[in-house]
Each structure stands twice: as structure tokens, then as C-alpha cells.
Design an enzyme around this catalytic site. Structure first.
Site, PDB file in Angstrom:
ATOM      1  CD  GLU A 276      40.286  51.940  65.143  1.00  0.00           C
ATOM      2  OE1 GLU A 276      41.091  51.241  65.773  1.00  0.00           O
ATOM      3  OE2 GLU A 276      40.467  52.312  63.960  1.00  0.00           O
TER       4      GLU A 276
ATOM      5  CB  CYS B  13      47.020  51.866  65.885  1.00  0.00           C
ATOM      6  SG  CYS B  13      46.360  53.515  65.542  1.00  0.00           S
TER       7      CYS B  13
ATOM      8  CB  CYS C 273      42.889  54.412  66.982  1.00  0.00           C
ATOM      9  SG  CYS C 273      42.888  54.670  65.189  1.00  0.00           S
TER      10      CYS C 273
ATOM     11  CB  ALA D 135      40.001  29.575  33.012  1.00  0.00           C
TER      12      ALA D 135
ATOM     13  CB  THR E  25      49.553  36.454  30.056  1.00  0.00           C
ATOM     14  OG1 THR E  25      49.785  35.179  30.660  1.00  0.00           O
ATOM     15  CG2 THR E  25      48.083  36.824  30.225  1.00  0.00           C
TER      16      THR E  25
ATOM     17  CG  LEU F 248      45.949  41.931  33.420  1.00  0.00           C
ATOM     18  CD1 LEU F 248      47.444  41.736  33.618  1.00  0.00           C
ATOM     19  CD2 LEU F 248      45.184  40.700  33.918  1.00  0.00           C
TER      20      LEU F 248
ATOM     21  NE  ARG G  83      36.983  45.052  31.506  1.00  0.00           N
ATOM     22  CZ  ARG G  83      38.031  44.232  31.546  1.00  0.00           C
ATOM     23  NH1 ARG G  83      39.184  44.672  32.038  1.00  0.00           N
ATOM     24  NH2 ARG G  83      37.940  42.991  31.118  1.00  0.00           N
TER      25      ARG G  83
ATOM     26  CD  GLU H 260      43.252  37.562  36.086  1.00  0.00           C
ATOM     27  OE1 GLU H 260      43.027  37.468  34.857  1.00  0.00           O
ATOM     28  OE2 GLU H 260      42.583  38.294  36.836  1.00  0.00           O
TER      29      GLU H 260
ATOM     30  N   GLY I 171      49.840  31.976  32.626  1.00  0.00           N
ATOM     31  CA  GLY I 171      49.694  30.682  31.986  1.00  0.00           C
ATOM     32  C   GLY I 171      50.414  29.562  32.705  1.00  0.00           C
TER      33      GLY I 171
END
Length: 364
Positions: free
Chosen positions: A55, A78, A87, A156, A198, A206, A209, A294, A296
Site C-alpha cells: 500500500e 495492517c 498501513c 519425476a 539426493t 537447487l 535458474r 525435491e 527421492g
């Protein structure tokens, strides 16, 4: 009241909030738009904790034109002092005509009070229902009420339910379209959870990108015996790196990891390593709203049977790895008991099955 018009402006504010999702925790991401005579004269979002709220940024952009304008904001304004002033005071000072917001703040310091203060000041303040905004703030509300993160896991898999080769060597399963999709989901998460297995097998970065650059995220790692090699990429690519270990750990590596700036936290142990419930509680205590996982099969099954997963993205590739390859499912798994299928999407040659939970996992 032109509800559709109000909803459209709130949806624009939501897009502004989405730009900073994954960067504001323990604060929520918020977007705001100022409208006058049918034109947007100011807009803004909350950049990060300690920065001006959405705001305030919208009012600054509009300047003196904010007087008699209408404010659209995704979250109830708030009304308390935190790292920044309330705010509602800025809204009153700017002489804004009226306010529409999309979500009632679950914080008891605000919850309905921000709206009431503005109404008592002669500024109409109304909540507009929008399912997109309700979904956007689902994790914030969940965290505020229970101090637990909203856990989303990605796996996956092949058509025969495999995730890696027989020796656990990584297999390229998903196509390029889903790899890009993964980076967008990482971007919107406050932190990423993975496992030492992993890291040892894949040595991933991790981070995020995308075409507009590389962004480091906070990373949590299940590493019961502190086996993380100092040569691992995540030591350099993580914004902050936290390792969860048990009392039986490599003391020599502990000292080296701490010297490298890694945070090591001892938690309860379990048959499979660290106690996953203790881990999730600690991550929630750190202020993480959205946790992206992410890892296994072991991590998936531990989280699944402990009922700690809120959403799953299954990336399903039109290929098989054979009977000897590593399966993600240890036992027959009945997802319909715990999840509803939300939607199916196609990314190139791959399919994504997106599920969300149907149970109350607050009692852990």
C-alpha cells in the site's frame, strides 16, 4: 457495485503480489493498486521483510493524486506496528476514498481490525471474495494458524513408477519444459528441502535458474550423520543452508561445515534417519510458509505416511526404466484416501498430475 471491475483490479494486484512470492516470509506477499477516474495511478508490492508494504509503495507512486482514489489490495491493510508503521495510518493520511481487499488477515493483531479502523475513519473498506486470492494466501494462513509450512513435493517418475536406475544413478526423466516449470515453482517457494542421498547422487544446485538470472534460495537438508561433502554445489549455491542431523554424527565434518557457514541442527532420530515431524516443525518455526521438496523415494514415503504433504506434482514421462530400476513406491499407495486430483497438464511429451491433500495434518 461493479463486482467484476473490482475483481479485475484485485487480480492485477494479485499479479504484483506473485512477483514477490517466495521472498517475503515470515510476512505474506502483498500487491496493491490505486485507481482514480478509471485509471491506475499507482501500484506496488511488498518486496521483503522490513521493506515498505504494498500500500505504501502504491501511495508513493501516486503522490498527491492518491487523494480520493480507490485502493485495491490483496490482503487486509495492517493496523499495528511491526518492522514498519501501520498501513491504515498511511491510507488515512493520503485521503484515499475507499478500499477493497481480497483476504482477511489471520494475524489477530489485524484480523478485521484494519478494516474496522478504516470504516470508523470514514473510509469504506470492503472485502471482495476471489478464489485465486484465497488459494494464494492458503499457505500464509496455514502457517500463521499452526506455525507449519505448506509442503509441496515434486517427483519425476516413469510410466512404471521408477525414479532412478538400479544403482540409484540419476536418470533424465523429465523434458526441458518441465525443468523450466520446476524453476518457476522453486522461485515461488520460501525454501527447498532435500536429502543427503539426493546431493551425493545428483549434486544439484537447487537454486532458481531462469532467463532473467540466477536466484539463491534457503535450503534444508536431511543429513542424519552430517555426510555432506564440502565440495557439494549447494554449499555455494544456497542462500542459507541448514542441515538436520541426529546425535550420532560426524563430529569432524560438523566443525568443517559450521566453519563453511552451514547451520547444523540436531533433531530426533528415526529408523530411516531424522524424525521428519521434528524437521517440519523446525522449518515452520523458521517462518517458512511454502516449502518445496525435491528428494527421492525415502523422503517421499516418510512425508507421505506421516501425512505431511499438502501438494504433490507428479511429473510423468512416457518412458520406462525396467523392473530393476529404483521405484518411488515402497508399498501399494492409495492416493485417493489422502488427495484430490486438482488438474492434469501437458508439458511437451510429459504430463503433470497435481494433487492436493484432503486431511487435517495440523495434529502432528
Amino acid at each position: 457495485m461493479n463486482t467484476t471491475l473490482h475483481q479485475n483490479y484485485l487480480l492485477h494486484a494479485l499479479e504484483l503480489a506473485r512477483e514477490r512470492r517466495g521472498f517475503c516470509a515470515p510476512n505474506p506477499a502483498v500487491g496493491a493498486v490505486l485507481v482514480k477516474n478509471g485509471k491506475m495511478i499507482g501500484q506496488g508490492n511488498h518486496f521483503a521483510p522490513g521493506h515498505p508494504h504494498a500500500e505504501i509503495n502504491a501511495i508513493k507512486m501516486a503522490g498527491s493524486e492518491a487523494e480520493n482514489a480507490t485502493l485495491y489490495v490483496t490482503l487486509e491493510p495492517c493496523c499495528h506496528y511491526g518492522r514498519t508503521p501501520p498501513c491504515v495510518d498511511a491510507i488515512k493520511a493520503a485521503k484515499i476514498k475507499n478500499v477493497f481487499f481480497g483476504f482477511k488477515d489471520p494475524n489477530p493483531l489485524v484480523a478485521g481490525k484494519g478494516q474496522q479502523i478504516l470504516i470508523e475513519a470514514g473510509i469504506p473498506c470492503e472485502k471482495i471474495d476471489l478464489s485465486a486470492i484465497d488459494i494464494f494466501y492458503r499457505s500464509y494462513k496455514y502457517w500463521f494458524l499452526h506455525k507449519l509450512p505448506w509442503v509441496t513435493l515434486k517427483l519425476a517418475i516413469t510410466l512404471d513408477g521408477k525414479i532412478a536406475h538400479e544403482d540409484s544413478a540419476p536418470a533424465q526423466i523429465s523434458g526441458e519444459e518441465l525443468q523450466i516449470f520446476t524453476h518457476h515453482l522453486r522461485l515461488q517457494s520460501d525454501a527447498i528441502l532435500s536429502t543427503i542421498n539426493t546431493i551425493i547422487h545428483d549434486d544439484p544446485q537447487l537454486n532458481v535458474r531462469l532467463s532473467d538470472g540466477v536466484i539463491a534460495k534457503n535450503i534444508y537438508l536431511l543429513d542424519s550423520q552430517l555426510r555432506l561433502p564440502l565440495s557439494s554445489k549447494i554449499i555455494h549455491t544456497a542462500k542459507n543452508l541448514t542441515l538436520f542431523h541426529t546425535k550420532d554424527y560426524d563430529h569432524e565434518n560438523h566443525a568443517a561445515l559450521c566453519a563453511a557457514g552451514v547451520r547444523c541442527i540436531q533433531v530426533l532420530g528415526s529408523i530411516d534417519g531424522v524424525d521428519i515431524k521434528s524437521v517440519i516443525k523446525q522449518i515452520g518455526a523458521d517462518g517458512v510458509h511454502d516449502l518445496w521438496v525435491e528428494a527421492g523415494s525415502h523422503c517421499f514415503n516418510n512425508l507421505f505416511y506421516a501425512k505431511l504433504i499438502d501438494e504433490i506434482y507428479f511429473y510423468i514421462a512416457p518412458k520406462t526404466l525396467g523392473a530393476q530400476a529404483k521405484s518411488v513406491f515402497f508399498t501399494p499407495t492409495h492416493f485417493t484416501e489422502h488427495f484430490n486430483v486438482i488438474q492434469w497438464d501437458v508439458f511437451g511429451e510429459d504430463v503433470v498430475c497435481h494433487l492436493t491433500n484432503t486431511f487435517d495434518r495440523t495434529k502432528i
